[in-house]
Structure formats: structure tokens, C-alpha cells
Write a protein that holds these residues in place. Structure first.
Motif, PDB file in Angstrom:
ATOM      1  N   VAL A   2      -5.401  14.691  65.917  1.00 46.45           N
ATOM      2  CA  VAL A   2      -3.988  14.619  65.532  1.00 46.45           C
ATOM      3  C   VAL A   2      -3.209  14.337  66.806  1.00 46.45           C
ATOM      4  CG1 VAL A   2      -2.033  15.829  64.526  1.00 46.45           C
ATOM      5  CG2 VAL A   2      -4.345  16.255  63.655  1.00 46.45           C
ATOM      6  N   GLY A  61       2.368  17.900  63.888  1.00 45.14           N
ATOM      7  CA  GLY A  61       1.038  17.825  64.468  1.00 45.14           C
ATOM      8  C   GLY A  61       0.342  19.170  64.516  1.00 45.14           C
ATOM      9  N   LEU A  80      -6.038  18.409  68.890  1.00 41.80           N
ATOM     10  CA  LEU A  80      -4.605  18.100  68.913  1.00 41.80           C
ATOM     11  C   LEU A  80      -4.279  17.522  70.276  1.00 41.80           C
ATOM     12  CD1 LEU A  80      -1.785  18.276  67.609  1.00 41.80           C
ATOM     13  CD2 LEU A  80      -1.591  20.580  68.559  1.00 41.80           C
TER      14      LEU A  80
END
Length: 421
Positions: A163, A170, A201
Motif C-alpha cells: 500500500v 493507506g 505500507l
């Protein structure tokens, strides 16, 4: 002969447009509300549809149904091509045009890939229900493809998720993806262990949730890592392909990359003939009018306005407040009074990270963990449109809390077609 009522045209049925429309319910005007879709979307919960926690109707409602009792408004499903500010007309893609006395342009924002628009094919964003349904299909299919893969490297690539963007969307997506892999899909596959999925992430800045205080940002990072999310900060993504992404000099094989890193204002702003800011937003005067056009208002994500030396954020509460202010300004103009400056009231920031994990910033009051999660849940249920949506969402969340199951995991369509429901 009775003079015709002033015509207010509102472009966009999001938070700013809908709140302005409802605030003009008793005003002596006729309203035309234009939107490409037929529904109002509660965008803060869009990621829940993308991650199979909720169905599309749970967070959306038809505009005609919402406004069925407001007799001074006509809802039209149409796509606006451009705004003729000088001629006071809204031109539609079908070639027709609608004249206005007052215009509110609240057409929102779209994805921004910082000059790398070719990444869009490999890293979809999340702004509409169509986006959410396409992304849901992509995420669920990744586990199916991994289950069927014979090559270990291919299987690993299917089980690698990234992400891009460490803002609220996010963070929420990454945390939920980790929960799906480690809990929801447990014991459902025979050739793979979903818990081995890698969820990363990626944030170009030094920390996630940069709009929050640094201590809450750090707590959010720790909660993400506790859920199993790898948090990579300080290095922007250099490239994204169908096979993965490049972080610095390292290429990471990953079949599923999700974009949550940036937004660009609606292209309709470019048709106004005024200078825009770097994000394509329209700089407005303190009363939210366009310079030189006192009858043309801009609100929501498309408006650029500084307050106390900081930009008014592109969040739902700001859009709602702007919509109500525009309605008040139109009422003032009709009564011969002057308009007043818009004042944004910041009631705080909320972001959920996963099951029993969230952060809340109300200035002096800062919360994290379970208490913040309950606060986030209560606030989002309260602000949903309609009793039915609130009840369904609440029931779905309680079921997910006790069972770890997500109710909307049906994959629809074939490889060349997106979800249709």
C-alpha cells in the motif's frame, strides 16, 4: 407577473454538494443537483468495501431517495464537461447546457500519481465505489492465484501486498489487509498459508499519519507492526509495474500494489479560466467564491483556502462545513446582505488501524488503542446517511469483531470484467 426563482446549480453530490443542497431546503430557490453517479457515498468507509467488510449499499444511498422530500431540488445524473463562468452556464457531455444564477462546484478529487500516470494500471486508487469493487476483486483474487501457483516465486509474488501512502486511507487498508490474511482466511486454503502474506505500507515521508501529532503517529506505526504490517518510511516508490515495485534501488516482486499516496483536484477546475494551485485546486476568496465571479462558489476537495496560515484540509467535516456556508452565503445574497468569511472548525482527526486499534487526536485529548477504536466506530456509524445504513454497518462490524469474518467476500466477474455489484 411573478419573477422566476433564482436557479442554483450544484455540481457534485458528495459531502459539500449534499450539505449545501439540504441547507437550501427552505430557501426561495430552485436547485439542480448534478452528479455522474446516482448516489451519495460515505467515502471514509470506502476501504471497508474494498476489503470485503461491507457491501456497496451499506455506505451509499441514492441521491433521489435522500432528497425525495425536498421539493425545490431536481436531481440529474449527468457528466459535466466544462463551466462557462462568463456565460453562467454548465455544459454537459451530451451537448446540452444549464444556466445558473448561482453555482456551487463541488466535484471532488481524483487520483494523482505525481507525473507517473502509467502506474495507475498497476496500482489502483480508491475514490469511488467502482474503485472499491475492482480493488476488492483484485485483493481476493491474489490469494486464489497464490493457491493455484506451482512456482514458489510466483506464489510469493501473489502473496506480497504493498500500500503506497501512509495517510489514513493507506493505514486503514494496510491494517485491514493484514487482518484478512492472518485471521479471516485462516484454514481456508490447502496449498498456502495466508498468514504468510507480506503486507507492506510504503510512505515517502518520515512517518505515517503525518497530519497527526508525532506521538500518535509512532503509536500507529507500532500498532500496524503488531498486526503484521511492514512499515517502510523515508523512501518514495521509484517505479511500479505489473510484476512489483521499486523502492530505492531494490525491486520487490508484488502482484498487488494499492495507491493511497496522492490526490488531484477535479479537472473541472481547469475550465474556470483562473489560476490553480499546484494540486489543481481553485484558490477561493474567504467566502468561498471564485475571484471575479461572486456567483460562483467552490467547496470541498476542489477548493484551496488558507486559514490561520494552514490550508483547510480535504476531509469530510471541512466539506460539510463548506457546503453549509455556501448555502448561508446564497441566502445572504438573496436577502441583500453581504457574505461572511468561511471559518473551518477542526473537531479532530481519527484513523483506524485494525481490530481494536485506532488513533484519535482532539488537540489536548489524544487516544490510541481500544478506546480510540470504539470512538472511531461510534463516530462513523453516527455520520452515515440513513438508519438502515447505520444498523447494517453496526451489525456487520459486531459480526466481524466476534468472528473475524468479512461479509462481502464474493468474487464476481471474469478476468476481463470488474465487479458489477
Amino acid at each position: 407577473m411573478t419573477a422566476p426563482m433564482p436557479h442554483v446549480v450544484i455540481v457534485g453530490g458528495g459531502f459539500a454538494g449534499l450539505w449545501a443542497t439540504r441547507a437550501l431546503a427552505s430557501a426561495p430557490v430552485r436547485i439542480t443537483l448534478l452528479d455522474r453517479g446516482n448516489h451519495h457515498l460515505f467515502q471514509p468507509l470506502l476501504y471497508q468495501v474494498a476489503t470485503a467488510g461491507l457491501s456497496a449499499p451499506d455506505i451509499a444511498a441514492p441521491l433521489r431517495h435522500i432528497l425525495r422530500g425536498q421539493k425545490n431540488v431536481e436531481v440529474r445524473m449527468a457528466t459535466v464537461a466544462r463551466i462557462d463562468a462568463a456565460g453562467k452556464r454548465v455544459e454537459l457531455e451530451d451537448g446540452s447546457a444549464i444556466a445558473f444564477d448561482f453555482l456551487l462546484l463541488a466535484s471532488g478529487a481524483t487520483h494523482a500519481y505525481f507525473g507517473n500516470d502509467h502506474w495507475a494500471a498497476h496500482a489502483p486508487g480508491l475514490k469511488t465505489l467502482d474503485d472499491a469493487l475492482d480493488l476488492r476483486r483484485k485483493l481476493l483474487l491474489a490469494f486464489e492465484r497464490a493457491e493455484a501457483a506451482d512456482d514458489p516465486a510466483e506464489r510469493e509474488a501473489w502473496l506480497s501486498f504493498a500500500v503506497v501512502g501512509g495517510g489514513p486511507t493507506g493505514v486503514e487498508l494496510a491494517g485491514t489487509l493484514a487482518e484478512i490474511a492472518r485471521h479471516t482466511l485462516k484454514d481456508e486454503f490447502r496449498n498456502i498459508d495466508p498468514a504468510q502474506a507480506r503486507v507492506r505500507l510504503v510512505e515517502a515521508g518520515p512517518r505515517v499519519l503525518s497530519s497527526f501529532p508525532e506521538d500518535l503517529s509512532e503509536k500507529a506505526r507500532r500498532q500496524l507492526e503488531k498486526l503484521g504490517v511492514e512499515v517502510a518510511t523515508g523512501t518514495p516508490v521509484a517505479d511500479i509495474t505489473a510484476e512489483g515495485y521499486r523502492l530505492g534501488e531494490t525491486f520487490v516482486p508484488a502482484k498487488t500494489v494499492v495507491w493511497a499516496a496522492g490526490v488531484a483536484a477535479s479537472p473541472l477546475g481547469r475550465t474556470l479560466g483562473v489560476e490553480l494551485d499546484r494540486a489543481g485546486r481553485v484558490p477561493v476568496l474567504p467566502d468561498l467564491t471564485v475571484p471575479g465571479h461572486p456567483d460562483l462558489f467552490v467547496a470541498g476537495d476542489l477548493a484551496s483556502l488558507q486559514q490561520d496560515g494552514k490550508p483547510v484540509p480535504g476531509v469530510a467535516p471541512a466539506a460539510k462545513q463548506m457546503g453549509r456556508h455556501v448555502a448561508q452565503s446564497i441566502r445572504a445574497r438573496l436577502s441583500g446582505r453581504t457574505t461572511t468569511p468561511f471559518v473551518y472548525r477542526d473537531y479532530g482527526n481519527l484513523a483506524t488501524i485494525g481490530r481494536m486499534a485506532a488513533v484519535v487526536d482532539f488537540g489536548r485529548l489524544k487516544l490510541s488503542g481500544l478506546l480510540a477504536w470504539w470512538f472511531w466506530l461510534t463516530a462513523h456509524v453516527f455520520f452515515l446517511i440513513g438508519f438502515r445504513n447505520r444498523l447494517v454497518v453496526l451489525l456487520n462490524w459486531f459480526w466481524a469483531y466476534w468472528s473475524y469474518q468479512r461479509a462481502a467476500r464474493i468474487i464476481l466477474g471474469d478476468d476481463d470484467r470488474s465487479d458489477t455489484k
